[in-house]
Write a protein that holds these residues in place. Structure first.
Motif, PDB file in Angstrom:
ATOM      1  N   GLU A 127     106.675  59.206  25.678  1.00  0.00           N
ATOM      2  CA  GLU A 127     108.049  58.830  25.340  1.00  0.00           C
ATOM      3  C   GLU A 127     108.927  58.806  26.585  1.00  0.00           C
ATOM      4  O   GLU A 127     109.741  57.901  26.768  1.00  0.00           O
ATOM      5  CB  GLU A 127     108.627  59.775  24.293  1.00  0.00           C
ATOM      6  CG  GLU A 127     110.102  59.609  24.045  1.00  0.00           C
ATOM      7  CD  GLU A 127     110.548  58.203  23.624  1.00  0.00           C
ATOM      8  OE1 GLU A 127     111.729  57.867  23.831  1.00  0.00           O
ATOM      9  OE2 GLU A 127     109.722  57.437  23.103  1.00  0.00           O
ATOM     10  N   LEU A 128     108.764  59.792  27.463  1.00  0.00           N
ATOM     11  CA  LEU A 128     109.533  59.813  28.706  1.00  0.00           C
ATOM     12  C   LEU A 128     109.205  58.580  29.549  1.00  0.00           C
ATOM     13  O   LEU A 128     110.102  57.907  30.059  1.00  0.00           O
ATOM     14  CB  LEU A 128     109.261  61.094  29.497  1.00  0.00           C
ATOM     15  CG  LEU A 128     110.006  61.219  30.821  1.00  0.00           C
ATOM     16  CD1 LEU A 128     111.524  61.193  30.611  1.00  0.00           C
ATOM     17  CD2 LEU A 128     109.585  62.486  31.549  1.00  0.00           C
ATOM     18  N   ASP A 129     107.931  58.248  29.663  1.00  0.00           N
ATOM     19  CA  ASP A 129     107.521  57.072  30.435  1.00  0.00           C
ATOM     20  C   ASP A 129     108.076  55.794  29.820  1.00  0.00           C
ATOM     21  O   ASP A 129     108.538  54.901  30.536  1.00  0.00           O
ATOM     22  CB  ASP A 129     105.992  56.998  30.532  1.00  0.00           C
ATOM     23  CG  ASP A 129     105.402  58.110  31.387  1.00  0.00           C
ATOM     24  OD1 ASP A 129     106.159  58.759  32.149  1.00  0.00           O
ATOM     25  OD2 ASP A 129     104.188  58.350  31.281  1.00  0.00           O
ATOM     26  N   ARG A 130     108.066  55.693  28.480  1.00  0.00           N
ATOM     27  CA  ARG A 130     108.595  54.521  27.787  1.00  0.00           C
ATOM     28  C   ARG A 130     110.093  54.397  28.034  1.00  0.00           C
ATOM     29  O   ARG A 130     110.603  53.316  28.317  1.00  0.00           O
ATOM     30  CB  ARG A 130     108.322  54.618  26.276  1.00  0.00           C
ATOM     31  CG  ARG A 130     108.790  53.390  25.505  1.00  0.00           C
ATOM     32  CD  ARG A 130     109.169  53.689  24.062  1.00  0.00           C
ATOM     33  NE  ARG A 130     110.261  54.631  23.926  1.00  0.00           N
ATOM     34  CZ  ARG A 130     111.558  54.350  24.100  1.00  0.00           C
ATOM     35  NH1 ARG A 130     111.934  53.147  24.479  1.00  0.00           N
ATOM     36  NH2 ARG A 130     112.485  55.276  23.947  1.00  0.00           N
ATOM     37  N   TRP A 131     110.809  55.524  27.959  1.00  0.00           N
ATOM     38  CA  TRP A 131     112.255  55.538  28.153  1.00  0.00           C
ATOM     39  C   TRP A 131     112.610  55.097  29.581  1.00  0.00           C
ATOM     40  O   TRP A 131     113.507  54.281  29.786  1.00  0.00           O
ATOM     41  CB  TRP A 131     112.786  56.932  27.842  1.00  0.00           C
ATOM     42  CG  TRP A 131     114.253  57.079  28.042  1.00  0.00           C
ATOM     43  CD1 TRP A 131     115.247  56.574  27.254  1.00  0.00           C
ATOM     44  CD2 TRP A 131     114.896  57.783  29.112  1.00  0.00           C
ATOM     45  NE1 TRP A 131     116.468  56.940  27.767  1.00  0.00           N
ATOM     46  CE2 TRP A 131     116.295  57.674  28.900  1.00  0.00           C
ATOM     47  CE3 TRP A 131     114.437  58.497  30.200  1.00  0.00           C
ATOM     48  CZ2 TRP A 131     117.210  58.260  29.766  1.00  0.00           C
ATOM     49  CZ3 TRP A 131     115.359  59.071  31.047  1.00  0.00           C
ATOM     50  CH2 TRP A 131     116.730  58.956  30.834  1.00  0.00           C
ATOM     51  N   ILE A 132     111.891  55.623  30.566  1.00  0.00           N
ATOM     52  CA  ILE A 132     112.132  55.231  31.963  1.00  0.00           C
ATOM     53  C   ILE A 132     111.872  53.739  32.148  1.00  0.00           C
ATOM     54  O   ILE A 132     112.639  53.036  32.804  1.00  0.00           O
ATOM     55  CB  ILE A 132     111.289  56.103  32.926  1.00  0.00           C
ATOM     56  CG1 ILE A 132     111.817  57.542  32.913  1.00  0.00           C
ATOM     57  CG2 ILE A 132     111.306  55.517  34.337  1.00  0.00           C
ATOM     58  CD1 ILE A 132     110.934  58.530  33.642  1.00  0.00           C
ATOM     59  N   ALA A 133     110.799  53.230  31.555  1.00  0.00           N
ATOM     60  CA  ALA A 133     110.487  51.804  31.653  1.00  0.00           C
ATOM     61  C   ALA A 133     111.597  50.949  31.038  1.00  0.00           C
ATOM     62  O   ALA A 133     111.954  49.903  31.573  1.00  0.00           O
ATOM     63  CB  ALA A 133     109.152  51.499  30.984  1.00  0.00           C
ATOM     64  N   SER A 134     112.186  51.422  29.936  1.00  0.00           N
ATOM     65  CA  SER A 134     113.259  50.662  29.296  1.00  0.00           C
ATOM     66  C   SER A 134     114.491  50.609  30.197  1.00  0.00           C
ATOM     67  O   SER A 134     115.237  49.631  30.181  1.00  0.00           O
ATOM     68  CB  SER A 134     113.606  51.243  27.928  1.00  0.00           C
ATOM     69  OG  SER A 134     114.336  52.458  28.048  1.00  0.00           O
ATOM     70  N   LEU A 135     114.724  51.668  30.979  1.00  0.00           N
ATOM     71  CA  LEU A 135     115.843  51.660  31.915  1.00  0.00           C
ATOM     72  C   LEU A 135     115.612  50.661  33.035  1.00  0.00           C
ATOM     73  O   LEU A 135     116.542  49.987  33.488  1.00  0.00           O
ATOM     74  CB  LEU A 135     116.049  53.062  32.499  1.00  0.00           C
ATOM     75  CG  LEU A 135     116.469  54.150  31.521  1.00  0.00           C
ATOM     76  CD1 LEU A 135     116.518  55.479  32.231  1.00  0.00           C
ATOM     77  CD2 LEU A 135     117.791  53.826  30.859  1.00  0.00           C
ATOM     78  N   GLU A 136     114.367  50.556  33.479  1.00  0.00           N
ATOM     79  CA  GLU A 136     114.037  49.605  34.539  1.00  0.00           C
ATOM     80  C   GLU A 136     114.250  48.178  34.056  1.00  0.00           C
ATOM     81  O   GLU A 136     114.762  47.346  34.783  1.00  0.00           O
ATOM     82  CB  GLU A 136     112.587  49.787  34.984  1.00  0.00           C
ATOM     83  CG  GLU A 136     112.345  51.082  35.721  1.00  0.00           C
ATOM     84  CD  GLU A 136     110.881  51.331  36.025  1.00  0.00           C
ATOM     85  OE1 GLU A 136     110.010  50.581  35.521  1.00  0.00           O
ATOM     86  OE2 GLU A 136     110.594  52.287  36.751  1.00  0.00           O
ATOM     87  N   GLU A 137     113.887  47.903  32.791  1.00  0.00           N
ATOM     88  CA  GLU A 137     114.043  46.562  32.231  1.00  0.00           C
ATOM     89  C   GLU A 137     115.507  46.184  32.096  1.00  0.00           C
ATOM     90  O   GLU A 137     115.877  45.039  32.267  1.00  0.00           O
ATOM     91  CB  GLU A 137     113.355  46.477  30.861  1.00  0.00           C
ATOM     92  CG  GLU A 137     111.857  46.600  30.943  1.00  0.00           C
ATOM     93  CD  GLU A 137     111.205  46.842  29.584  1.00  0.00           C
ATOM     94  OE1 GLU A 137     111.916  46.816  28.564  1.00  0.00           O
ATOM     95  OE2 GLU A 137     109.986  47.061  29.563  1.00  0.00           O
ATOM     96  N   ALA A 138     116.351  47.171  31.804  1.00  0.00           N
ATOM     97  CA  ALA A 138     117.771  46.915  31.581  1.00  0.00           C
ATOM     98  C   ALA A 138     118.549  46.756  32.891  1.00  0.00           C
ATOM     99  O   ALA A 138     119.652  46.235  32.893  1.00  0.00           O
ATOM    100  CB  ALA A 138     118.383  48.044  30.756  1.00  0.00           C
TER     101      ALA A 138
END
Length: 63
Positions: free
Chosen positions: A51-62
């Motif tokens: 979940e932490l990795d997914r959340w960080i990835a979503s920040l990179e996409e945004a």
């Protein structure tokens, strides 16, 4: 302990990894802007590594 995708991280571990003040992390939680957390029956809060990795990835996409 081997690191797996389902490793359960404590809040201090997450804060140390992402490098934000504790107050910032808790504000994100209140605003539902932080990674999804799991509250255990004993009241402890954990965040899955995946979940932490997914959340960080979503920040990179945004960005």
């Amino acid at each position: 302990m081997a690191r797996t995708d389902d490793e359960m991280l404590t809040i201090p571990q997450v804060i140390a990894e992402i490098g934000v003040p504790r107050a910032t992390f808790y504000r994100w939680r209140q605003l539902r802007k932080g990674p999804k957390a799991i509250k255990l029956p004993n009241g402890a809060v954990r965040i899955r590594r995946s979940e932490l990795d997914r959340w960080i990835a979503s920040l990179e996409e945004a960005a």
